[in-house]
Design an enzyme around this catalytic site. Structure first.
Site, PDB file in Angstrom:
ATOM      1  N   GLU A 271      60.075 -70.921-104.241  1.00 55.16           N
ATOM      2  CA  GLU A 271      60.541 -71.828-103.179  1.00 55.16           C
ATOM      3  C   GLU A 271      60.541 -71.117-101.833  1.00 55.16           C
ATOM      4  O   GLU A 271      61.117 -70.033-101.679  1.00 55.16           O
ATOM      5  CB  GLU A 271      61.954 -72.347-103.509  1.00 55.16           C
ATOM      6  CG  GLU A 271      62.469 -73.272-102.403  1.00 55.16           C
ATOM      7  CD  GLU A 271      63.670 -74.126-102.806  1.00 55.16           C
ATOM      8  OE1 GLU A 271      64.073 -74.103-103.987  1.00 55.16           O
ATOM      9  OE2 GLU A 271      64.203 -74.823-101.926  1.00 55.16           O
TER      10      GLU A 271
ATOM     11  N   LYS B  55      66.067 -74.399-116.243  1.00 57.12           N
ATOM     12  CA  LYS B  55      65.669 -73.573-115.101  1.00 57.12           C
ATOM     13  C   LYS B  55      66.915 -72.857-114.591  1.00 57.12           C
ATOM     14  O   LYS B  55      68.003 -73.427-114.626  1.00 57.12           O
ATOM     15  CB  LYS B  55      65.085 -74.444-113.983  1.00 57.12           C
ATOM     16  CG  LYS B  55      64.728 -73.649-112.725  1.00 57.12           C
ATOM     17  CD  LYS B  55      64.053 -74.496-111.673  1.00 57.12           C
ATOM     18  CE  LYS B  55      65.000 -75.200-110.745  1.00 57.12           C
ATOM     19  NZ  LYS B  55      65.947 -74.340-109.995  1.00 57.12           N
TER      20      LYS B  55
ATOM     21  N   ASP C 259      68.494 -78.119-114.892  1.00 57.09           N
ATOM     22  CA  ASP C 259      68.736 -77.042-113.931  1.00 57.09           C
ATOM     23  C   ASP C 259      70.150 -76.504-114.118  1.00 57.09           C
ATOM     24  O   ASP C 259      71.133 -77.238-113.956  1.00 57.09           O
ATOM     25  CB  ASP C 259      68.582 -77.649-112.527  1.00 57.09           C
ATOM     26  CG  ASP C 259      68.253 -76.612-111.476  1.00 57.09           C
ATOM     27  OD1 ASP C 259      68.045 -75.439-111.838  1.00 57.09           O
ATOM     28  OD2 ASP C 259      68.186 -76.992-110.292  1.00 57.09           O
TER      29      ASP C 259
ATOM     30  N   SER D  90      69.784 -80.174-107.093  1.00 59.95           N
ATOM     31  CA  SER D  90      69.673 -80.848-105.794  1.00 59.95           C
ATOM     32  C   SER D  90      70.328 -82.225-105.861  1.00 59.95           C
ATOM     33  O   SER D  90      70.607 -82.830-104.828  1.00 59.95           O
ATOM     34  CB  SER D  90      68.201 -80.986-105.380  1.00 59.95           C
ATOM     35  OG  SER D  90      67.439 -81.523-106.438  1.00 59.95           O
TER      36      SER D  90
END
Ligand code: KIV
Length: 281
Positions: free
Chosen positions: A184, A115, A85, A47
């Site tokens: 999510e 992740k 990530d 993100s």
């Protein structure tokens, strides 16, 4: 100050019904703040592409960008378990790619685990990465790297059949060796059932309160990202407003000649100043 939790301690939290706290961070100062606040985990999320680098999505984020930010986080995070990530296309092409890039997060990035996004289709990658001893957190539901394929940034698993698919994905990822799963943007009943069925902890974002922990994006949580705010975000501060006010104050004082004031500059001894000024003549 707490000490960094191990994977076993994180699993124990689920058994004890103690919620796990996770937030994203992308640099050293924010990692220090998370550390001071005593949260359990940091996700150096891709993100960062949107909230730090200004891209429109997470898709363009590269391994080099992720490693650069992961190293910065590691310089600030002493007591927090840190996940790196894996960015889009760093694990999809081949198992070798997935292994090499997961290894870079640990060796070059210095973080504690990785992740990656996806359901049953990434089971071979999860198995291979776990086999070499790297802790893997899976991520299902709304997976931003493939949001276009999912019809946009929408809640996933809203009908019984797609909910069942996600439920089975979660079981498959646990069987593959994942130590944790991010859920999510899924309905709370689905997140609850997945959390009850799994022995590994679930971390929710837009997945209701019955997950074993929660994660939010740092910039959303502190009010530092104004482009859009998803429904599931709660803003605990309005930092952007405060920063803009501070910047306006600074600019006004510079323009008005009020900054720097006498306390913000350095003085020369009077005698030295006189000698120096005399040199100019
Ligand atoms: O990249 C990220 O920040 C994430 C979280 C939203 C789970 O994947």
């Amino acid at each position: 100050m707490t000490t960094k939790l191990s994977i076993n301690e994180l699993a124990e939290r689920k058994i004890q019904g103690q919620k796990i706290t996770m937030v994203t961070a992308y640099d050293c100062p924010s990692a220090r703040m998370v550390d001071k606040a005593g949260l359990d985990m940091i996700l150096v999320g891709d993100s960062l592409g949107m909230v730090v680098l200004g891209y429109d999505s997470t898709v363009p984020v590269t391994m080099e960008e992720m490693l650069h930010h992961t190293r910065a986080v590691m310089r600030g995070a002493e007591h927090v378990f840190v996940l790196g990530d894996m960015p889009f296309m760093s694990y999809q092409v081949s198992i070798e790619d997935a292994l090499r890039n997961a290894g870079r997060f640990i060796k070059d990035g210095g973080c504690d685990g990785i992740k990656l996004e996806g359901g049953r289709e990434v089971v071979p990658q999860v198995q291979a990465i776990c086999r070499v001893g790297i802790p893997v957190c899976a991520h299902i539901g709304l997976t931003p790297q493939t949001a276009t394929n999912l019809g946009g940034f929408k809640v996933q698993g809203k009908d019984a059949a797609s909910a069942r698919r996600l439920f089975e994905d979660a079981l498959a990822l646990q069987d593959a060796g994942a130590f944790m799963i991010v859920l999510e943007c899924v309905p709370d009943v689905l997140a609850r059932e997945i959390s009850r069925a799994l022995t590994i902890p679930t971390i929710g974002i837009g997945a209701g309160k019955e997950c074993d922990g929660q994660v939010l994006v740092f910039h959303d949580l502190v009010g530092l990202f104004d482009r859009f705010t998803p429904k599931f975000v709660k803003k605990y501060a309005a930092i952007e407003k405060e920063i803009v006010t501070a910047l306006q104050g600074y600019a006004a004082e510079v323009r008005g000649g009020d900054f720097p004031g006498p306390g913000h500059s350095f003085k020369m001894k009077e005698e030295e100043a006189k000698r120096f000024l005399a040199m100019e003549e």
